[in-house]
Design an enzyme around this catalytic site. Sequence first.
Site, mmCIF file in Angstrom:
data_model
loop_
_atom_site.group_PDB
_atom_site.id
_atom_site.type_symbol
_atom_site.label_atom_id
_atom_site.label_comp_id
_atom_site.label_asym_id
_atom_site.label_seq_id
_atom_site.Cartn_x
_atom_site.Cartn_y
_atom_site.Cartn_z
ATOM 1 N N SER A 129 -42.284 -15.214 -30.803
ATOM 2 C CA SER A 129 -41.971 -13.799 -30.990
ATOM 3 C C SER A 129 -42.271 -13.004 -29.719
ATOM 4 O O SER A 129 -41.662 -13.252 -28.692
ATOM 5 C CB SER A 129 -42.741 -13.274 -32.211
ATOM 6 O OG SER A 129 -42.219 -12.067 -32.678
ATOM 7 N N ASP A 297 -33.474 -16.799 -38.532
ATOM 8 C CA ASP A 297 -34.276 -15.689 -38.024
ATOM 9 C C ASP A 297 -33.434 -14.412 -37.997
ATOM 10 O O ASP A 297 -32.377 -14.365 -37.358
ATOM 11 C CB ASP A 297 -34.764 -16.025 -36.612
ATOM 12 C CG ASP A 297 -35.864 -15.104 -36.109
ATOM 13 O OD1 ASP A 297 -35.927 -13.944 -36.557
ATOM 14 O OD2 ASP A 297 -36.650 -15.551 -35.263
ATOM 15 N N HIS A 326 -37.873 -15.705 -39.438
ATOM 16 C CA HIS A 326 -38.680 -15.559 -38.231
ATOM 17 C C HIS A 326 -40.002 -16.308 -38.355
ATOM 18 O O HIS A 326 -40.508 -16.865 -37.383
ATOM 19 C CB HIS A 326 -38.937 -14.073 -37.959
ATOM 20 C CG HIS A 326 -39.659 -13.814 -36.678
ATOM 21 N ND1 HIS A 326 -39.195 -14.271 -35.467
ATOM 22 C CD2 HIS A 326 -40.831 -13.153 -36.414
ATOM 23 C CE1 HIS A 326 -40.037 -13.905 -34.499
ATOM 24 N NE2 HIS A 326 -41.036 -13.238 -35.058
#
Length: 351
Positions: A129, A297, A326
């Site tokens: 991320s 995601d 995600h």
Amino acid sequence: MTDHETFELGDIVLQSGLTLRGAQLAYKTYGTLNAAKDNVIVFPTWYSANHKDNEWMIGEDTAIDPSKYFIIIPNALGNGVSTSPSNTSEPYDRARFPNVTVYDNVQLQHRLVTEKFGIQKIRLVTGWSMGAAQSFQWGASFPDMVERIVPFMGAARCSRHNFVFLEGVKAALTADGAFKDGWYDEPPRRGLRAAARVYAGWGFSQTFYRKKLDLATIERPFGGKPADVPWGYSSLEDFLVYFWEGFFLPKDANDLLAMIWTWQNADISADPQYGGDFDKALAGIKADAIVIPGSSDLYFPPADSEYEVAHMPNAELRVCETDWGHFGGDPRGTSPDIKMIDDALREILAR
């Protein structure tokens, strides 16, 4: 928190032109730096996380093995451990905390690596991320220093769609009357709970909810290593309250907002080196790279990663097939699909 060390940065001028005085970069190391100083892995933190949230991927049974490598986890500015709105004195405290870019973070991490440890080569930079954004930035900013990068479930710049999602989180946090434009005396708990509900619809995929994976018992990666996140919730509402609201409530709202700004303005080309030329910045990453998006995601879809890899000279696209959206890349030991990331790390470190 006391289980980390602090690197004194002094007075630092940020890309915004503002100066953070007496800034500190919190970090933790694992393993031993060898004599050649060539066994270094930098593993930056993700949005709202601290070094402990990355520890589940470090161990002698994983690719990030402290018996082989010297691992540095630097805490991003704004995360509540390094210099942040919640721990900075006036006049740059709380709502007045200056904007910090991914570029700022990586420049400061570079100072830690070179000034504190005398390291000139980094074997690998990896992260999930916002940690992935920092991995890309390391590769672009220091192409002759970074030998390998593995950004997973992240991007080299924030997309317009991702930007809009984060506007929803910001709106939820700031709409609480207790927020008081960032000058709150008590945590804006209603806003934190609302932000958690916004996040819940994006962090996991439609398939995750359709299959009721929040209710399932999951197999932990790495031979059943325990995670800090329990699983197998009793209902959807139990999941929303215990997992999501429980995730946000301990965090400081101003810290969350500061890191949202960092996330929204992530762009590896937004620095003096590349002058906003995104393709040039991608081409400037010399590192051997495996870029890993998650198939489901909602933040960082594979199409964005395909573009990045197409413009990087030594990169491979490897999609993680996951129903977890995600959070398929969550390094806290939550995702059963994190083993795929570990396998890719093991492979790139060996070649």
